[in-house]
Design a protein around this motif. Sequence first.
Motif, PDB file in Angstrom:
ATOM      1  N   THR A 107       0.828  -1.206   0.000  1.00  0.00           N
ATOM      2  CA  THR A 107       0.000   0.000   0.000  1.00  0.00           C
ATOM      3  C   THR A 107       0.862   1.256   0.000  1.00  0.00           C
ATOM      4  OG1 THR A 107      -1.760  -1.154   1.194  1.00  0.00           O
ATOM      5  CG2 THR A 107      -1.784   1.247   1.255  1.00  0.00           C
ATOM      6  N   ILE A 108       1.918   1.271   0.801  1.00  0.00           N
ATOM      7  CA  ILE A 108       2.824   2.425   0.835  1.00  0.00           C
ATOM      8  C   ILE A 108       3.507   2.603  -0.516  1.00  0.00           C
ATOM      9  CG2 ILE A 108       4.908   3.356   1.903  1.00  0.00           C
ATOM     10  CD1 ILE A 108       4.054   1.915   4.486  1.00  0.00           C
ATOM     11  N   ARG A 109       3.941   1.504  -1.119  1.00  0.00           N
ATOM     12  CA  ARG A 109       4.589   1.587  -2.430  1.00  0.00           C
ATOM     13  C   ARG A 109       3.619   2.125  -3.482  1.00  0.00           C
ATOM     14  NH1 ARG A 109       5.420  -0.903  -7.257  1.00  0.00           N
ATOM     15  NH2 ARG A 109       3.593  -2.220  -6.895  1.00  0.00           N
ATOM     16  N   ASN A 110       2.389   1.632  -3.473  1.00  0.00           N
ATOM     17  CA  ASN A 110       1.388   2.127  -4.436  1.00  0.00           C
ATOM     18  C   ASN A 110       1.151   3.616  -4.267  1.00  0.00           C
ATOM     19  OD1 ASN A 110       1.092  -0.483  -5.347  1.00  0.00           O
ATOM     20  ND2 ASN A 110      -0.783  -0.875  -4.187  1.00  0.00           N
ATOM     21  N   THR A 111       1.068   4.059  -3.010  1.00  0.00           N
ATOM     22  CA  THR A 111       0.833   5.480  -2.743  1.00  0.00           C
ATOM     23  C   THR A 111       1.974   6.335  -3.276  1.00  0.00           C
ATOM     24  OG1 THR A 111      -0.381   4.872  -0.740  1.00  0.00           O
ATOM     25  CG2 THR A 111       0.311   7.169  -0.951  1.00  0.00           C
ATOM     26  N   LEU A 112       3.212   5.913  -3.035  1.00  0.00           N
ATOM     27  CA  LEU A 112       4.368   6.669  -3.515  1.00  0.00           C
ATOM     28  C   LEU A 112       4.395   6.716  -5.042  1.00  0.00           C
ATOM     29  CD1 LEU A 112       7.238   5.544  -1.107  1.00  0.00           C
ATOM     30  CD2 LEU A 112       6.378   7.864  -1.421  1.00  0.00           C
ATOM     31  N   GLU A 152      -0.396  11.721  -0.070  1.00  0.00           N
ATOM     32  CA  GLU A 152      -1.841  11.853   0.059  1.00  0.00           C
ATOM     33  C   GLU A 152      -2.509  11.693  -1.301  1.00  0.00           C
ATOM     34  OE1 GLU A 152      -2.907  15.446   1.996  1.00  0.00           O
ATOM     35  OE2 GLU A 152      -1.614  15.102   3.726  1.00  0.00           O
ATOM     36  N   VAL A 153      -2.916  10.485  -1.602  1.00  0.00           N
ATOM     37  CA  VAL A 153      -3.706  10.241  -2.814  1.00  0.00           C
ATOM     38  C   VAL A 153      -5.173  10.356  -2.423  1.00  0.00           C
ATOM     39  CG1 VAL A 153      -4.253   8.614  -4.644  1.00  0.00           C
ATOM     40  CG2 VAL A 153      -1.930   8.732  -3.727  1.00  0.00           C
ATOM     41  N   GLY A 154      -5.907  11.192  -3.143  1.00  0.00           N
ATOM     42  CA  GLY A 154      -7.288  11.445  -2.781  1.00  0.00           C
ATOM     43  C   GLY A 154      -8.122  10.175  -2.709  1.00  0.00           C
TER      44      GLY A 154
END
Length: 319
Positions: free
Chosen positions: A91-96, A251-253
Amino acid sequence: MAYTEKKPEEAAPRLNSGKGSFRSGLSRRNRVWMCMFAPVLVYFIVFKYAPMAGYLIAFKQYNFTDGVFGSPWTGWDNYRMLFSDPTSLQTIRNTLVISLLSVFVGFPFPILLAIMFNEIRRVWFKKSVQTLLYLPHFLSWVIVGGLVVTIFSQETGIINQWVERLTGEPFPFLYREGSWLAVFLGSGVWKNAGFGAIIYLAALSSIDPSLYESSAIDGAGKWRQIWHITLPGIRSTIVLMLILSMGNVMEVGFDQVYVLQNATVSRIADVISTYVYRLGLQGMQFSLTTAMGLFESLVGLILVVTANRIARRFGQQLW
């Protein structure tokens, strides 16, 4: 009339009274502005600073019975669990990945739009195009997401009708990770680029028109004027907006991802906001998701400070 020199102690009260009257007059003039600023200050205190006390949950085993301050301490256990879970790391990788792509893909478009608007000389055409490009910003992501799904739907989408005529079969735009990411980034640019161009248009209005006239006399074309006058004239605004956008990298909406994601692309579409919604609100794991939120805020702070230090070397720092 004989001149008598006044003693310093006699003149002092007049100077002090003058300063006092000046300060009182200044405070009276600012009273209106302070009253206008008061609701903003109250908003930030109530909704931004006061909720920071809830970050204690990240270091506790929170439960409703004991509350925030009464729940037992667990130290760093929530973070050990967070960074040992492959789903959290994904999840952190996807967000970055999605955030950095959104910044570097979407950041230049408002600048390009502002420059194009600035070059349009027909007022009616300029206003019409600006209105059409500003309008998507005021639409909810539910509406925009519905339009995107309707356009790129595999069965009934307008795009796939053309694709099927050319290739014989539709393409699953929303069910392939690469194409889904492209649709996600494109919809974000379409929705926000027009409104973001307003800031750069305001910066362009401060450039002295005589610079363009002088460069035209010297034989400079439009491209040279844009490169040597327009872009340097709004450089400080560009750096400022880049620093602010770096603070939102983590911060991805939630709205955009939640409306466009599906189970097929969940491996790349699951970001921190949806992770917090799924495990925090639906799974009742408040301590774990609060730890994730605090980590997100710390990474954003580090990125802002780093970007500001890099900008300081070029004399364009924010503070």
